[in-house]
Design an enzyme around this catalytic site. Structure first.
Site, PDB file in Angstrom:
ATOM      1  CB  CYS B  87      -0.967  -0.054   1.183  1.00  0.00           C
ATOM      2  SG  CYS B  87      -2.340   1.090   1.033  1.00  0.00           S
ATOM      3  CG  HIS B 195      -3.345  -3.595   3.561  1.00  0.00           C
ATOM      4  ND1 HIS B 195      -2.321  -2.960   4.225  1.00  0.00           N
ATOM      5  CD2 HIS B 195      -4.025  -2.622   2.915  1.00  0.00           C
ATOM      6  CE1 HIS B 195      -2.385  -1.655   4.000  1.00  0.00           C
ATOM      7  NE2 HIS B 195      -3.408  -1.425   3.206  1.00  0.00           N
ATOM      8  CD  GLU B 197      -0.624  -5.619   6.090  1.00  0.00           C
ATOM      9  OE1 GLU B 197      -0.487  -6.160   4.969  1.00  0.00           O
ATOM     10  OE2 GLU B 197      -0.922  -4.415   6.235  1.00  0.00           O
TER      11      GLU B 197
END
Lengths: 87, 231
Positions: B87, B195, B197
């Site tokens: 990002c 994302h 994660e």
């Protein structure tokens, strides 16, 4: 000498400009007809101390290349005006 | 010996703990690396996390690229070290010239906060080495400036060199060629807007990101192994 400088940062030709397109669509609703090719950019104004106008321009051009514009998508145009006048 | 992953923290980063948590959950060791550090120490991989580095003032990533840590990250990348920008981290990597192209405002001029499907298009990168080719992953996106842009010659090069690592199944932001992530030529530097994660735990809505972060950990481990073998 102190120079006032205008750096105009604009999207390069061919790069999509969703803000410009939105403005272009909004204008006719307000009665502004016949407006085309709206492009939204940034204007950065500052004052700089330099030996002469050419030096001020070189300095501003270098700032534009390194920081003020992203050369992948933007062009920058530098205008230098001597004295306290607004470009 | 577990894989050590440096997570870079700029003023305004806000995903560094999510990344560190995911890395540790996958068996790696995470170390926060601050923006003013000009050395990385002994790391096997580096992540530039999401957020708003330096407030995203001027342009996302425009100021972060001049941080002392970026000189160290650039050296690390040049030596073949795995570097992943997520990002805002992707935006920083493009501004720094470590990846081609740029990220513009979304085509719809709306901040996007949703889950999207992305397809794995190349498994040659450190991020996708462990994924199945053409696998479709569900990952969160959370950005205003995720509209990937590059000139036609660059796009042609990315295609020819198999550097488009992820594509959106349904393009949410106007990115050219549905690009969600790209790599450098060697495949060790990768940037992506989604994302992974935030998709590493069933508790918080999915685990599709784990395959990507696990790829990175194992490629970091093998890169470290190669260094030990040759060094």
């Amino acid at each position: 000498m102190r120079f006032s400088v205008l750096v105009e940062v604009r999207l390069r030709p061919g790069i999509a400009d969703p803000q410009g397109a939105t403005i272009e669509r909004a204008l006719p609703a307000l009665g502004f007809s016949g407006v085309e090719k709206v492009r939204v950019g940034k204007a950065v104004r500052f004052e700089v101390v330099a030996a002469d106008e050419a030096a001020a321009r070189d300095e501003a051009t270098s700032m534009a290349e390194r920081l003020l514009a992203n050369p992948v998508i933007e062009d920058a145009e530098v205008t230098v005006i001597s004295g306290n006048g607004r470009p | 010996m577990s894989t050590r992953v440096g997570v870079v923290v700029f003023p305004g980063s806000n995903c560094e703990h999510d990344v560190a948590h995911a890395v540790e959950q996958l068996g790696g060791e995470a170390e926060l690396v601050f923006h003013d550090q000009d050395r990385l120490g002994r790391l096997d991989a580096v992540v530039l996390p999401g957020g708003f580095a330096h407030g995203d003032y001027l342009r996302p990533g425009a100021l972060a690229r001049f941080s002392p840590v970026m000189a160290a990250v650039t050296r690390f990348a040049a030596e073949g070290g795995p570097v992943v920008g997520i990002c805002n981290g992707f935006q920083v990597l493009t501004e720094a010239g470590l990846l081609p192209g740029a990220l513009q405002k979304n085509a719809g001029l709306r901040f996007l906060c949703t889950t999207v499907q992305v397809a794995v298009c190349s498994t040659k990168s450190v991020l996708t080495g462990g994924a199945q080719p053409q696998a479709v992953l569900e990952l969160p996106v959370n950005h205003f400036e995720g509209n990937y842009t590059c000139d036609p010659a660059t796009l042609e090069m990315l295609r020819a060199q198999d550097r488009i690592v992820l594509r959106y199944v349904e393009n949410p932001n106007g990115s050219v060629d549905d690009i969600a992530g790209v790599s450098n030529e060697a495949g060790n530097v990768v940037g992506l807007m989604p994302h992974p994660e935030r998709a590493c735990d069933a508790l918080t809505g999915g685990t599709d990101g784990a395959v990507l972060l696990r790829s990175r950990l194992s490629s970091a481990a093998s890169a470290a192994g190669a260094l030990i073998r040759t060094g």
